[in-house]
Design a protein around this motif. Structure first.
Motif, PDB file in Angstrom:
ATOM      1  N   ALA A  73     -35.901  14.069  -5.949  1.00 53.88           N
ATOM      2  CA  ALA A  73     -34.471  14.095  -6.315  1.00 53.88           C
ATOM      3  C   ALA A  73     -34.639  12.899  -7.200  1.00 53.88           C
ATOM      4  N   GLY A  74     -35.188  13.029  -8.504  1.00 56.99           N
ATOM      5  CA  GLY A  74     -34.566  11.600  -8.460  1.00 56.99           C
ATOM      6  C   GLY A  74     -34.038  10.877  -9.119  1.00 56.99           C
ATOM      7  N   HIS A  75     -33.463   9.944  -8.356  1.00 58.93           N
ATOM      8  CA  HIS A  75     -31.879   9.205  -9.304  1.00 58.93           C
ATOM      9  C   HIS A  75     -32.511   8.089  -9.601  1.00 58.93           C
ATOM     10  N   LYS A  76     -33.863   7.939 -10.001  1.00 59.80           N
ATOM     11  CA  LYS A  76     -34.131   6.961 -10.704  1.00 59.80           C
ATOM     12  C   LYS A  76     -33.388   5.263  -9.957  1.00 59.80           C
ATOM     13  N   GLN A  77     -33.454   5.138  -8.788  1.00 59.99           N
ATOM     14  CA  GLN A  77     -33.422   4.032  -7.694  1.00 59.99           C
ATOM     15  C   GLN A  77     -34.652   3.874  -7.271  1.00 59.99           C
ATOM     16  N   ALA A  78     -34.986   2.769  -7.071  1.00 60.83           N
ATOM     17  CA  ALA A  78     -36.673   2.257  -6.208  1.00 60.83           C
ATOM     18  C   ALA A  78     -35.646   2.303  -4.685  1.00 60.83           C
ATOM     19  N   ASN A  79     -36.724   2.435  -3.956  1.00 54.44           N
ATOM     20  CA  ASN A  79     -36.635   2.821  -2.714  1.00 54.44           C
ATOM     21  C   ASN A  79     -35.133   2.917  -2.272  1.00 54.44           C
ATOM     22  N   ARG A  80     -35.030   4.210  -2.663  1.00 55.11           N
ATOM     23  CA  ARG A  80     -33.846   5.048  -2.545  1.00 55.11           C
ATOM     24  C   ARG A  80     -34.434   6.727  -2.357  1.00 55.11           C
ATOM     25  N   PRO A  81     -35.110   7.464  -1.155  1.00 53.58           N
ATOM     26  CA  PRO A  81     -35.750   8.531  -1.858  1.00 53.58           C
ATOM     27  C   PRO A  81     -34.900   9.426  -1.831  1.00 53.58           C
ATOM     28  N   PHE A  82     -35.240  10.701  -1.744  1.00 53.01           N
ATOM     29  CA  PHE A  82     -34.274  11.627  -1.561  1.00 53.01           C
ATOM     30  C   PHE A  82     -34.752  12.587  -2.021  1.00 53.01           C
ATOM     31  N   TYR A  83     -35.006  13.901  -1.027  1.00 57.66           N
ATOM     32  CA  TYR A  83     -35.791  15.181  -1.293  1.00 57.66           C
ATOM     33  C   TYR A  83     -34.509  16.415  -1.638  1.00 57.66           C
ATOM     34  N   ARG A  84     -35.647  17.436  -2.037  1.00 60.28           N
ATOM     35  CA  ARG A  84     -34.674  18.827  -2.531  1.00 60.28           C
ATOM     36  C   ARG A  84     -35.544  19.411  -2.005  1.00 60.28           C
ATOM     37  N   ILE A  85     -35.251  21.021  -0.903  1.00 60.18           N
ATOM     38  CA  ILE A  85     -35.562  21.693  -0.324  1.00 60.18           C
ATOM     39  C   ILE A  85     -36.082  23.054  -1.472  1.00 60.18           C
ATOM     40  N   VAL A  86     -37.750  23.264  -2.102  1.00 59.92           N
ATOM     41  CA  VAL A  86     -37.141  23.832  -3.284  1.00 59.92           C
ATOM     42  C   VAL A  86     -38.072  25.293  -3.335  1.00 59.92           C
ATOM     43  N   ALA A  87     -38.029  26.115  -3.936  1.00 55.68           N
ATOM     44  CA  ALA A  87     -39.293  27.085  -4.443  1.00 55.68           C
ATOM     45  C   ALA A  87     -39.675  26.785  -5.487  1.00 55.68           C
ATOM     46  N   ALA A  88     -40.758  26.515  -5.524  1.00 54.28           N
ATOM     47  CA  ALA A  88     -41.990  26.575  -6.505  1.00 54.28           C
ATOM     48  C   ALA A  88     -42.876  26.867  -6.780  1.00 54.28           C
ATOM     49  N   TYR A  89     -43.315  26.827  -7.944  1.00 51.03           N
ATOM     50  CA  TYR A  89     -44.843  27.667  -8.114  1.00 51.03           C
ATOM     51  C   TYR A  89     -46.080  26.631  -7.861  1.00 51.03           C
ATOM     52  N   ASN A  90     -47.170  26.821  -7.054  1.00 50.14           N
ATOM     53  CA  ASN A  90     -48.555  26.079  -6.852  1.00 50.14           C
ATOM     54  C   ASN A  90     -48.359  24.647  -7.590  1.00 50.14           C
ATOM     55  N   LYS A  91     -49.252  25.382  -9.018  1.00 53.70           N
ATOM     56  CA  LYS A  91     -49.225  24.395  -9.526  1.00 53.70           C
ATOM     57  C   LYS A  91     -48.420  23.325 -10.483  1.00 53.70           C
ATOM     58  N   ARG A  92     -46.945  23.780 -10.021  1.00 49.66           N
ATOM     59  CA  ARG A  92     -46.093  22.451 -10.932  1.00 49.66           C
ATOM     60  C   ARG A  92     -45.818  21.491 -10.287  1.00 49.66           C
ATOM     61  N   SER A  93     -45.861  20.547 -11.149  1.00 53.32           N
ATOM     62  CA  SER A  93     -45.475  19.067 -10.534  1.00 53.32           C
ATOM     63  C   SER A  93     -44.472  18.921 -10.282  1.00 53.32           C
ATOM     64  N   ARG A  94     -44.707  18.072  -9.074  1.00 54.66           N
ATOM     65  CA  ARG A  94     -43.793  18.259  -7.520  1.00 54.66           C
ATOM     66  C   ARG A  94     -41.847  17.861  -8.021  1.00 54.66           C
ATOM     67  N   ASP A  95     -41.833  16.927  -8.885  1.00 52.76           N
ATOM     68  CA  ASP A  95     -41.287  16.787  -9.672  1.00 52.76           C
ATOM     69  C   ASP A  95     -39.934  17.969 -10.656  1.00 52.76           C
ATOM     70  N   GLY A  96     -41.301  18.540 -11.134  1.00 55.29           N
ATOM     71  CA  GLY A  96     -40.959  19.929 -12.290  1.00 55.29           C
ATOM     72  C   GLY A  96     -40.058  21.004 -12.086  1.00 55.29           C
ATOM     73  N   LYS A  97     -40.092  21.319 -13.145  1.00 55.21           N
ATOM     74  CA  LYS A  97     -39.362  22.878 -13.302  1.00 55.21           C
ATOM     75  C   LYS A  97     -39.494  24.153 -11.554  1.00 55.21           C
ATOM     76  N   TYR A  98     -38.361  24.066 -11.393  1.00 57.72           N
ATOM     77  CA  TYR A  98     -38.504  24.912  -9.975  1.00 57.72           C
ATOM     78  C   TYR A  98     -37.937  25.850  -9.872  1.00 57.72           C
ATOM     79  N   ILE A  99     -38.086  27.481  -8.970  1.00 55.10           N
ATOM     80  CA  ILE A  99     -37.738  28.478  -9.304  1.00 55.10           C
ATOM     81  C   ILE A  99     -36.050  28.801  -7.931  1.00 55.10           C
ATOM     82  N   GLU A 100     -35.708  27.940  -7.653  1.00 55.11           N
ATOM     83  CA  GLU A 100     -34.639  27.878  -6.804  1.00 55.11           C
ATOM     84  C   GLU A 100     -34.615  26.660  -5.853  1.00 55.11           C
TER      85      GLU A 100
END
Lengths: 137, 222
Positions: free
Chosen positions: A24-51
Motif C-alpha cells: 500500500a504505497g504511501h510513497k515513503q522509502a523504507n516503510r513498507p505496509f501491505y494490504r491483504i487483497v483479493a485480485a486477479y492473478n495477472k494484475r500488477s501487484r499494486d494495481g486494481k484489486y477486487i476487494e
C-alpha cells in the motif's frame, strides 16, 4: 477505429483470483505496509484489486508486535469462490488460527531453534576450552 | 468457526542434528546432484549480450543442500496440510452456495420480492400522477399563451388600421388646406390685378416698441 471490446467486455477475465499482499504505497522509502487483497492473478501487484481483505504491517511497533488484520467473512467467501492464497498469506492465516499451521512455519522454527542450540553449544565448548587453556597455562 | 488443530510435534531421530543452511529451502527442493548447473540468467539488470562480471566468472550456482529426514517430515506435513486445506475449501464453497440459495429461494425472499413489487407499483403510480399534473398545467399554460398571442395580433392589427386612418386624415386635411390657399394664389391672369393692388395698397410692417412695451405703429411714410 475505437477498440470496442474494452467498452463492452469490462467484466471479462480469464484468469483466477488470488489472495495476496499488495504494497500500500504511501510513497515513503523504507516503510513498507501491505494490504491483504483479493485480485486477479495477472494484475500488477499494486494495481486494481477486487476487494481488500485485511492489512499487514511488517515492521514491529513499540511493543514489538507486527499487526495483522483479517476480514474472515469475506476471506471465506473468496476461498469458497475458488481463490488461492499465496504463501505469505497462507502463513499469516495459519498463525492466526484460521488455517492449519503452514508446514514451513514449523520447519523454520525448528531450524532456528537447532541453530540457536548449535551456537550455544559451540559457545559453551569455546568457553570451556578457554578455561582449560587458562588452567593449563 | 471451524476448529483448526495445530500440527503435532515432530520427533527427531536420536543423535541426529539436521543440517541447516542459512537460506530457507524453496517450495519443492530437488534431490538432484549438487553439481547440476541451474538456470544461468533468469531475471536481472543485464541483457543477453552483457558479459559476465569478473567476480562471477567461474561461479557455478548450486541449490541449497536438502536434508532427507527433514524432507520426509516436510512431505508428511505438507500432505496433511493439503488435506485440511482441501476440506476447508470444500466447506467454504458449500457455505457460499448455501448462502446464495438462501438469498434466492429463502423464507425472506418472497416477502422481500412482494414488498419491492408493491413499492415499485406505488412509485410508478406516483410518477403517472405527476405526469398528468404536469400535462394539465402545460395545457393550460399553452392555451393562455395562445390567447395572449391572438390578442396581441388583434391589437397590432387595430393599431395599424388606426395609424392608417390617421395618416389618411392628415393628408386629407393638408389637401383641403392647400385648396383653401389655392384661392389666394397669384396666377398669370391675376398677375396684373395683383400688382396693381399691391402698388395701390402699400403695407407698412415697421413698428416701434417702447421700453414699457407700448407698440407704436405710426411711422414715417412716403
Amino acid at each position: 477505429m475505437v477498440h470496442l471490446s474494452s467498452f463492452l467486455l469490462k467484466k471479462y477475465h480469464s484468469g483466477y483470483v488470488v489472495i495476496r499482499l499488495a504494497m500500500a504505497g504511501h510513497k515513503q522509502a523504507n516503510r513498507p505496509f501491505y494490504r491483504i487483497v483479493a485480485a486477479y492473478n495477472k494484475r500488477s501487484r499494486d494495481g486494481k484489486y477486487i476487494e481488500q481483505l485485511g492489512t499487514f504491517d511488517p515492521l514491529p511497533n513499540i511493543y514489538n508486535e507486527k499487526l495483522v488484520s483479517f476480514n474472515f467473512d469475506r476471506i471465506k467467501y473468496w476461498i469458497g469462490c475458488g481463490a488461492h492464497p499465496t504463501k505469505p498469506v497462507a502463513k499469516l492465516l495459519g498463525l492466526s488460527g484460521f488455517f492449519p499451521l503452514h508446514p514451513m512455519t514449523v520447519t523454520e522454527a525448528e531450524r532456528r531453534r537447532a541453530q540457536a542450540k548449535l551456537a550455544e553449544t559451540t559457545a559453551g565448548t569455546e568457553d570451556s576450552q578457554e578455561e582449560e587453556n587458562r588452567a593449563g597455562v | 468457526m471451524h476448529t483448526i488443530c495445530r500440527q503435532g510435534a515432530v520427533t527427531h531421530q536420536p543423535g541426529h542434528v539436521p543440517v541447516i543452511s542459512g537460506r530457507s529451502v524453496q517450495a519443492a527442493p530437488l534431490l538432484a546432484p549438487r553439481s547440476a548447473v541451474l538456470v544461468e540468467a533468469v531475471r536481472g539488470r543485464k541483457s543477453r549480450t552483457d558479459p559476465v562480471a569478473k567476480s562471477k566468472v567461474g561461479r557455478i550456482k548450486v541449490p541449497p543442500p536438502v536434508d532427507p529426514v527433514e524432507m520426509l517430515v516436510l512431505k508428511e506435513r505438507y500432505s496433511e496440510y493439503e488435506l485440511i486445506m482441501r476440506a476447508l475449501r470444500l466447506e467454504f464453497k458449500e457455505e457460499v452456495l448455501r448462502k446464495k440459495y438462501e438469498e434466492e429461494t429463502g423464507s425472506q425472499a418472497e416477502e422481500r420480492a412482494r414488498q419491492e413489487e408493491e413499492e415499485h407499483r406505488a412509485l410508478i403510480n406516483w410518477n403517472d400522477q405527476e405526469n398528468l399534473r404536469m400535462l394539465k398545467a402545460r395545457i393550460l399554460r399553452v392555451q393562455k399563451e395562445e390567447e395572449e398571442a391572438e390578442r396581441k395580433k388583434m391589437e397590432a392589427a387595430i393599431q395599424r388600421e388606426q395609424q392608417l386612418e390617421e395618416s389618411i386624415r392628415l393628408r386629407e386635411k393638408e389637401i383641403l388646406q392647400l385648396q383653401e390657399e389655392a384661392k389666394n394664389f397669384i396666377t398669370l391672369e391675376n398677375l396684373d390685378q395683383r400688382i396693381e393692388d399691391a402698388l395701390d395698397n402699400p403695407k407698412n410692417y415697421n413698428f416701434a416698441v417702447d421700453k414699457e412695451g407700448k407698440v407704436v405703429k405710426r411711422t414715417v411714410l412716403q
